[in-house]
Design an enzyme around this catalytic site. Sequence first.
Site, PDB file in Angstrom:
ATOM      1  N   LYS A   1       0.831  -1.205   0.000  1.00 21.58           N
ATOM      2  CA  LYS A   1       0.000   0.000   0.000  1.00 21.58           C
ATOM      3  C   LYS A   1       0.868   1.258   0.000  1.00 21.58           C
ATOM      4  O   LYS A   1       1.919   1.300   0.643  1.00 21.58           O
ATOM      5  CB  LYS A   1      -0.903  -0.046   1.236  1.00 21.58           C
ATOM      6  CG  LYS A   1      -1.968   1.041   1.324  1.00 21.58           C
ATOM      7  CD  LYS A   1      -2.827   0.782   2.560  1.00 21.58           C
ATOM      8  CE  LYS A   1      -3.903   1.843   2.770  1.00 21.58           C
ATOM      9  NZ  LYS A   1      -4.705   1.548   3.985  1.00 21.58           N
TER      10      LYS A   1
ATOM     11  N   SER B   1      -9.534   1.502   3.252  1.00 19.82           N
ATOM     12  CA  SER B   1      -8.708   2.333   2.388  1.00 19.82           C
ATOM     13  C   SER B   1      -7.650   1.552   1.613  1.00 19.82           C
ATOM     14  O   SER B   1      -7.021   2.097   0.721  1.00 19.82           O
ATOM     15  CB  SER B   1      -8.021   3.420   3.231  1.00 19.82           C
ATOM     16  OG  SER B   1      -7.059   2.838   4.127  1.00 19.82           O
TER      17      SER B   1
ATOM     18  N   SER C   1      -9.869  -0.944   7.178  1.00 17.34           N
ATOM     19  CA  SER C   1      -9.181  -0.723   5.904  1.00 17.34           C
ATOM     20  C   SER C   1      -8.447  -1.926   5.339  1.00 17.34           C
ATOM     21  O   SER C   1      -7.995  -1.889   4.202  1.00 17.34           O
ATOM     22  CB  SER C   1      -8.210   0.458   6.028  1.00 17.34           C
ATOM     23  OG  SER C   1      -8.930   1.655   6.184  1.00 17.34           O
TER      24      SER C   1
END
Length: 551
Positions: A116, A197, A221
């Site tokens: 990420k 997210s 997330s």
Amino acid sequence: MERISISRKTVLLIVAFLLFVGGASAGVIIKSSNSAGYPPLIDATIDTLAEGLAGKKFTSVDLVKAYIARIAEVNGTLNAVTEVNPDALSIAAQLDSEMSAGSIRGPLHGIPILIKNNIATNDKMNTTAGSWALLGAKVPTDATVTKKLRAAGAVIIGKTNLSQWANWRSINSTNGWSALGGQAYGPYFPHEDPSGSSSGSGISSSLGLALACLGTETDGSIVDPSADNNIVGIKPTVGLTSRYFVIPVSEHQDTVGPMARTVKDSARILQAIAGPDPYDNYTSLIANTTLPDYVSACKMDGLSGIRLGIPRNVIAVRSENFTGPMLDAFNQSLRVLEDAGAVIVDNTDFPAATEFHNSKLPTKILNADFIVNLHTYLSSLSYNPNNITSLVTLREFTQSFPLEAYPLRDTRLWDQALQNWNNTDPRFWPAYQQNLYYGDEGGLLGTLKRHQLDAVILPTRFAASSAATVGAPIVTVPLGFYPASAPVVRDSWGLVTAAPGTPFGLSFLGPKFSEAKLIGMAYAFEQKTQTRHKAQPYIVPKTELQDVVGA
């Protein structure tokens, strides 16, 4: 303040160039659809790839070539990956040389992983949290989890898109949108909400754009985008994995975990990244502890004798009209769990579920942490091109830099944070204790104790917040898909939040540091149901290993 004048189009061209160079220099040529015995990359596991590497059927360089080509195939539609590592091929070649010399670091040796874009890499890639404010910024070192992956032999082939600032900027934005990466979409329906997210990590793992990905979670997330992209996600206990040089939201709730297509692969990656770190004092809780063998926890009898509670009031306070099929599948899964040996204890309600759902305190706690933790991260940068040193200067940049899409996407969370106290204020501690109550006596941990439960189960859509406030772990596995008769549900931005064939998941929530037991439960359920294979994405990359080996 000196600011970068680069345009979004320029960055996209740079990304496209990196993708092209990665593919072109690799000699990617689509040759045939015959698998020739190679594992299909949308289903490949660490075990199957490690076996192929050890048997010299293909190399790590071949894997990198194939995954880069797969990214290039779908990224223009899905915006899952923000950047490809320009050194990925040379890193893979070095790992191939080590293997040829008989030196194998472990099961991740030569395996490509995406991470990420809020997890720092001290290399040619950016770490931006999806913001133009940090484009070009440099860190003095890798994040600890990055170092651990590299030491285990993984090839970090790129960064995944995310909800900007890990969904901690706006109250009117969308999951999977970042100013730098654009809007990411899930692969099971056109314009599908990928959840957030760790949106790009969920998409990328699901489609085999890498073997697996890392995500981060503050509240949902990892588990939400895992469930909504039909994969497995492990949200570790806060303190099991280091957050050093991970762009923060909250020191009390942030954690880093794996997102993969199988429970066993997720367990292998967790094994690689877990452990104490002197640079993250929350990990001191495990400093003198021998970590469990998470891979060995993957047993078919992982549900035998396990007591599972169902807090029905948690579902009730958050249910929406379109969640009916999800709840039907959840209720049907209870028979599977019982057949596997679990004891279901229904109506183990959380006393504070309604109060927690309506409380503004969780947001205040995260804002109080964010102000301080963000400043700490920014002050540690070795190069800060826009001189972003605090939330104040970040908000100024965001509100004045056109490509940040302000005010269409607001900065309300930051506005609220700057009007509130931060976590160095005397008012923080009593507020934090009240917030803990929602996850302890009034919520998950208290319920586990009162009913002598091993875990609580919930549809993943309802699970995250119950564990977030106390930093407890969750493992989510595929549960089902919306039926063909389901209506298409869109949000105000036009993102599809439910539609025929879109996935959802089942979550196992447990006490702190109970990951091994939760992994065993999830593995047993996964193996008995094989849900992941019961529906297919509408968009799938076609490049496979046979297309690059020997090309």
